[in-house]
Design an enzyme around this catalytic site. Sequence first.
Site, PDB file in Angstrom:
ATOM      1  CG  PHE A 205      10.989   9.146   3.279  1.00 34.57           C
ATOM      2  CD1 PHE A 205      10.298   9.355   4.573  1.00 34.57           C
ATOM      3  CD2 PHE A 205      11.520   8.093   2.722  1.00 34.57           C
ATOM      4  CE1 PHE A 205      10.356   7.852   5.477  1.00 34.57           C
ATOM      5  CE2 PHE A 205      11.222   6.876   3.525  1.00 34.57           C
ATOM      6  CZ  PHE A 205      10.861   6.913   4.742  1.00 34.57           C
TER       7      PHE A 205
ATOM      8  CG  ASP B 154      17.101   8.980  -1.295  1.00 36.93           C
ATOM      9  OD1 ASP B 154      17.097   8.120  -1.915  1.00 36.93           O
ATOM     10  OD2 ASP B 154      16.920   9.096  -0.235  1.00 36.93           O
TER      11      ASP B 154
ATOM     12  CE  LYS C  69      10.724   3.080  -1.601  1.00 34.31           C
ATOM     13  NZ  LYS C  69      11.166   4.211  -1.071  1.00 34.31           N
TER      14      LYS C  69
HETATM   15  C1  LIG Z   1      11.655   4.464   0.423  1.00 29.32           C
HETATM   16  C2  LIG Z   1      12.821   5.524   0.329  1.00 29.32           C
HETATM   17  C3  LIG Z   1      13.737   5.431   1.492  1.00 29.32           C
HETATM   18  C4  LIG Z   1      13.808   4.263   2.285  1.00 29.32           C
HETATM   19  O1  LIG Z   1      14.118   2.971   1.818  1.00 29.32           O
HETATM   20  P1  LIG Z   1      13.973   1.842   2.960  1.00 29.32           P
HETATM   21  O2  LIG Z   1      14.385   0.589   1.902  1.00 29.32           O
HETATM   22  O3  LIG Z   1      12.459   1.659   3.184  1.00 29.32           O
HETATM   23  O4  LIG Z   1      14.762   2.086   3.972  1.00 29.32           O
HETATM   24  C5  LIG Z   1      14.792   6.400   1.282  1.00 29.32           C
HETATM   25  N1  LIG Z   1      14.652   7.370   0.471  1.00 29.32           N
HETATM   26  C6  LIG Z   1      13.814   7.301  -0.617  1.00 29.32           C
HETATM   27  C7  LIG Z   1      13.788   8.412  -1.402  1.00 29.32           C
HETATM   28  C8  LIG Z   1      12.801   6.763  -0.575  1.00 29.32           C
HETATM   29  O5  LIG Z   1      11.704   6.551  -1.384  1.00 29.32           O
END
Ligand SMILES: *Cc1c(COP(=O)(O)O)cnc(C)c1O
Length: 397
Positions: free
Chosen positions: A138, A223, A252
């Site tokens: 994701f 990520d 986050k």
């Molecule tokens: C939540 C998340 C995203 C997206 O972040 P947003 O602030 O909602 O755009 C991308 N990568 C990972 C691993 C995430 O957990």
Amino acid sequence: MITEEIQRYASQYLMNTYARLPVAFIRGKGTRLYDAEGREYLDCVAGLAVNVLGHCHPDVVEAIEHQVRHLLHTSNLYYTEPQVLLAEWLVEHSFGHKVFFCNSGAEANETAIKLARRYATAKFGPHRVEIITMTNSFHGRTLATLTATGQEKVRRGFGPLVPGFTYATFNDISSVESRMTDKTAAVLLEPIQGEGGVIVADPTYLKQVRALCTDRHVLLIFDEVQTGMGRTGTLFAYEQFGIQPDIMTLAKGLGGGMPIGACVATDEVANAFDPGSHASTFGGNPLACAAALAVCRTLMDGEVLAKVQQAGAYLTKGLQELKDRIPLITEVRGLGLLQGLELSIEGGPVVRDCLARRLLINCTMERVLRLLPPLIISLQEIDHLLHILSDVLNKRV
Ligand SMILES: *Cc1c(COP(=O)(O)O)cnc(C)c1O
């Protein structure tokens, strides 16, 4: 407004993009949230790994209050102190040398994808644009990041997708290797797939991916939007695998509740950007950066990481004991305070039962209960969490 009224407004005025639980919060303190009717909840979601220091931590509140009285926004046409201090902090505490600030995880990943393509095409030629990402991953909801996301359900109805992405099987080095060509610019992956069901990368696999990328002059992007900022017991998850990426994305937990994202890179890679290559009007806004700096300093000075390691070990042991007693739980996995409980049944009703018991937990991939408490959760609160989970799951056997 009472909860029902807020719900009515939401269904009338908001786009129908979320399946929300029937509760509206008006206040938070530490690990607790309070709803419109004044009821107290133990928060083991933390705004989806955002409120790392809990709700309204005094250090974060003070930093925001101070900044709000001085300067809210200027744009990146000018310099501001909170932005450079936050960048310095991130560089001092990571592998990276340079930072670009934006407002969310998706934007941080967009930045990483653009940076990787810019670097690789400048260095190796215009064919070098492909990004290998993982199944089940994701990376966000913008067009490039939903294309990067290895889940069909996120992409349905949004084509045509962005060209140049290919998907390898997570935790399978031969799958990555077979997709790597002279067109490959970068490999993008999460050290722990969070939304994908809390799946921890195999350390050997990560080392092999690192070696393969180095060997083929391909960039490795981590990520760490969900795993960063102490969630796994170290500031960044990569530290636990004995390797370093070339680019890392954060969001986050970084602002402790203020919207902010960051893309961190080594000097060599970051140099691919020059004035005009990339920008964000709000990115690195003084208010968001002041909040994030307070989060960063408190994480280190407050010895929060040692507490995450202790609490994480305690939670893991407790969850393993639950698994031994409750056959509905098929697996427990995670690192630190990012834990997943795979069930043999749907998790949604379990989340609702916990809500009725004033405990907030999350469910992802239909059958995986995900626990992401604030990093300041106490051992007594973990006992309380385990007690409710045990009750709720035992009723469903
Ligand atoms: C939540 C998340 C995203 C997206 O972040 P947003 O602030 O909602 O755009 C991308 N990568 C990972 C691993 C995430 O957990």
